[in-house]
Design an enzyme around this catalytic site. Structure first.
Site, PDB file in Angstrom:
ATOM      1  N   ASN A 151       0.800  -1.226   0.000  1.00 52.28           N
ATOM      2  CA  ASN A 151       0.000   0.000   0.000  1.00 52.28           C
ATOM      3  C   ASN A 151       0.828   1.269   0.000  1.00 52.28           C
ATOM      4  O   ASN A 151       0.390   2.296  -0.506  1.00 52.28           O
ATOM      5  CB  ASN A 151      -0.954   0.009   1.195  1.00 52.28           C
ATOM      6  CG  ASN A 151      -0.310  -0.442   2.479  1.00 52.28           C
ATOM      7  OD1 ASN A 151       0.237  -1.537   2.560  1.00 52.28           O
ATOM      8  ND2 ASN A 151      -0.357   0.398   3.484  1.00 52.28           N
ATOM      9  N   SER A 199     -11.143  -5.355  -0.437  1.00 55.90           N
ATOM     10  CA  SER A 199     -11.926  -4.348   0.289  1.00 55.90           C
ATOM     11  C   SER A 199     -12.607  -3.407  -0.708  1.00 55.90           C
ATOM     12  O   SER A 199     -11.942  -2.860  -1.597  1.00 55.90           O
ATOM     13  CB  SER A 199     -10.984  -3.558   1.195  1.00 55.90           C
ATOM     14  OG  SER A 199     -11.680  -2.520   1.829  1.00 55.90           O
ATOM     15  N   THR A 237     -26.032 -10.780  10.355  1.00 53.58           N
ATOM     16  CA  THR A 237     -26.867 -10.362   9.222  1.00 53.58           C
ATOM     17  C   THR A 237     -26.013  -9.585   8.226  1.00 53.58           C
ATOM     18  O   THR A 237     -25.260  -8.683   8.611  1.00 53.58           O
ATOM     19  CB  THR A 237     -28.044  -9.503   9.715  1.00 53.58           C
ATOM     20  OG1 THR A 237     -28.814 -10.313  10.600  1.00 53.58           O
ATOM     21  CG2 THR A 237     -28.909  -9.010   8.564  1.00 53.58           C
ATOM     22  N   CYS A 325       1.246   8.975  12.751  1.00 49.47           N
ATOM     23  CA  CYS A 325       1.415  10.033  13.745  1.00 49.47           C
ATOM     24  C   CYS A 325       0.662   9.618  15.002  1.00 49.47           C
ATOM     25  O   CYS A 325      -0.547   9.482  14.988  1.00 49.47           O
ATOM     26  CB  CYS A 325       0.852  11.331  13.197  1.00 49.47           C
ATOM     27  SG  CYS A 325       1.411  12.745  14.110  1.00 49.47           S
TER      28      CYS A 325
HETATM   29  N1  PLP Z   1      -4.568  -4.293   3.592  1.00 54.61           N
HETATM   30  C1  PLP Z   1      -4.014  -3.309   2.865  1.00 54.61           C
HETATM   31  C2  PLP Z   1      -2.825  -3.623   1.993  1.00 54.61           C
HETATM   32  C3  PLP Z   1      -4.532  -2.009   2.929  1.00 54.61           C
HETATM   33  O1  PLP Z   1      -3.952  -1.043   2.221  1.00 54.61           O
HETATM   34  C4  PLP Z   1      -5.642  -1.769   3.766  1.00 54.61           C
HETATM   35  C5  PLP Z   1      -6.182  -0.399   3.905  1.00 54.61           C
HETATM   36  O2  PLP Z   1      -5.471   0.571   3.873  1.00 54.61           O
HETATM   37  C6  PLP Z   1      -6.197  -2.825   4.498  1.00 54.61           C
HETATM   38  C7  PLP Z   1      -5.632  -4.080   4.378  1.00 54.61           C
HETATM   39  C8  PLP Z   1      -7.368  -2.624   5.396  1.00 54.61           C
HETATM   40  O3  PLP Z   1      -8.558  -2.568   4.657  1.00 54.61           O
HETATM   41  P1  PLP Z   1      -9.895  -1.927   5.281  1.00 54.61           P
HETATM   42  O4  PLP Z   1      -9.671  -0.459   5.341  1.00 54.61           O
HETATM   43  O5  PLP Z   1     -10.975  -2.306   4.331  1.00 54.61           O
HETATM   44  O6  PLP Z   1     -10.100  -2.547   6.631  1.00 54.61           O
END
Ligand code: PLP
Length: 381
Positions: A151, A199, A237, A325
């Site tokens: 990310n 997600s 649910t 932070c």
């Molecule tokens: N995994 C990665 C690589 C992510 O970038 C993120 C969110 O920034 C997540 C998991 C978490 O996902 P969610 O925000 O849907 O809980």
């Protein structure tokens, strides 16, 4: 002020089609999918249509898709669910040093419960090696979890090779594909993974909804106890409006993925070339080839990332830093640290993540602003 949003890896604006579908579902689908009357059956049909859409995006079977509340839950269920199902004294779990905290902290929690955890290092580009994984796999290894795309820096991990190795050795393989889905093709058969997390809000779907792909036959212990929803694998649910929105987002991604990738890559290249040409002492982090099309992580020597971010925000530009932070102190990014970028750059990086609606004019404006902000911030520090 016209604002520019370059933080799509944090979250994306929901697509108009998604908003419409969620609103329609909230308005018209009043039933609970578990109810056997007319309203329940209607809701159930919508739920299963969305499941088909998500499965089609991944090349999976619908019954292998479990709806959850997002990437964090998908990662928790995958890692804890498999670890618990395969728990025996001395069992080992393996991951990398650059996972999202939703994976890293889950592994840390399991370590406290007695599992032995190995965290693979990464190279300067943020890639873990298949050879290191081969050397680290032991007969007691129960589960390996390696993210598909990072990310912060956008580096793609060699997941297909790693999953093939794990399959040979009879080890369950999970990948956190939260940042990859909707940006690059993600097909579970090609990857050969047993579990995969995604997600909705990372690819123009709603927030608070996601899915866990679970291959048929994977040993798994449910982590949420209650009703029999999701084939007994995740009680509660279902969030039907969110799930319907996720289904629409999956359909859009299947249709537009190639265009979105081409567009965001063009913008990323423009930004990258502009930064290197116009600003001194800029370093680009991440793998030059194995990377997400939309993500650019750049280090600005001698300028704190947080200060750059705040100055950009004052001018209407939203980006992010890898640093967290907390209570007034800025923690350096664990990803950049694991990549060994050096202490000077650990706190001096910005992440720009482009989306389908960004324009070249926006990138040019950001370059103009940074040409002014970076030297100014450097002169204060
Ligand atoms: N995994 C990665 C690589 C992510 O970038 C993120 C969110 O920034 C997540 C998991 C978490 O996902 P969610 O925000 O849907 O809980």
């Amino acid at each position: 002020m016209d604002r520019i949003y370059l933080d799509h890896n944090a979250t994306t604006p929901a697509a108009a089609e998604v908003i419409e579908a969620v609103a329609q579902c909230l308005r018209e689908e009043i039933g609970n999918p578990s109810s056997i009357h007319y309203f329940g059956q209607r809701a159930k049909r919508r739920l299963e249509e969305a499941r088909e859409e998500v499965a089609a995006l991944l090349g999976a079977e619908a019954k292998e898709i479990i709806f959850v509340s997002g990437g964090t839950e998908a990662n928790n269920l995958a890692v804890k669910g498999v670890a618990e199902a395969l728990a025996k004294p001395g069992r080992r779990l393996l991951t990398t040093a650059i996972e999202h905290h939703a994976v890293l902290h889950t592994f840390a929690a399991l370590e406290k419960r007695g599992f032995a955890v190995t965290r693979l290092p990464v190279d300067h580009s943020g890639r873990a090696s298949v050879e290191a994984l081969a050397a680290a796999l032991k007969p007691e290894t129960a589960l390996v979890s390696v993210m598909l795309a990072n990310n912060e820096v956008g580096t793609l991990e060699p997941v297909a090779e790693m999953a093939a190795l794990c399959r040979e050795r009879g080890v369950v393989f999970h990948t956190d594909a939260v940042q990859a889905v909707g940006k690059i093709p993600v097909e579970v058969e090609k990857l050969g993974v047993d579990l995969l997390s995604l997600s909705g809000h990372k690819f123009y779907g709603p927030r608070g909804v996601g899915a866990l792909y679970m291959r048929k036959g994977v040993s798994y212990q449910p982590q949420m106890h209650g009703g029999r929803q999701e084939r007994n694998r995740r009680a509660g649910t279902e969030n039907l409006p969110g799930i319907v929105g996720l289904g629409v987002a999956a359909q859009l991604a299947r249709r537009h993925l190639a265009d979105w990738a081409e567009h965001t890559e063009k913008l990323r290249r423009r930004l990258e070339e502009g930064l290197l040409r116009r600003i001194e002492d800029v370093k680009i982090f991440g793998h030059p080839e194995f990377r997400l099309p939309n993500t650019l992580c750049a280090g600005f020597g001698g300028a704190e990332g947080e200060s750059l971010l705040m100055n950009l925000d004052l001018k209407g530009v939203a980006v992010s830093t890898g640093s967290a932070c907390s209570s007034g102190t800025v923690e350096p990014s664990h990803v950049l640290r694991a990549m060994g970028v050096g202490p000077e750059y650990e706190r001096a990086a910005l992440r720009f993540s482009m989306g389908k609606d960004n324009t070249e004019a926006e990138i040019d404006r950001v370059l103009e602003l940074l040409s002014d902000i970076v030297p100014r911030v450097r002169s204060f520090q």
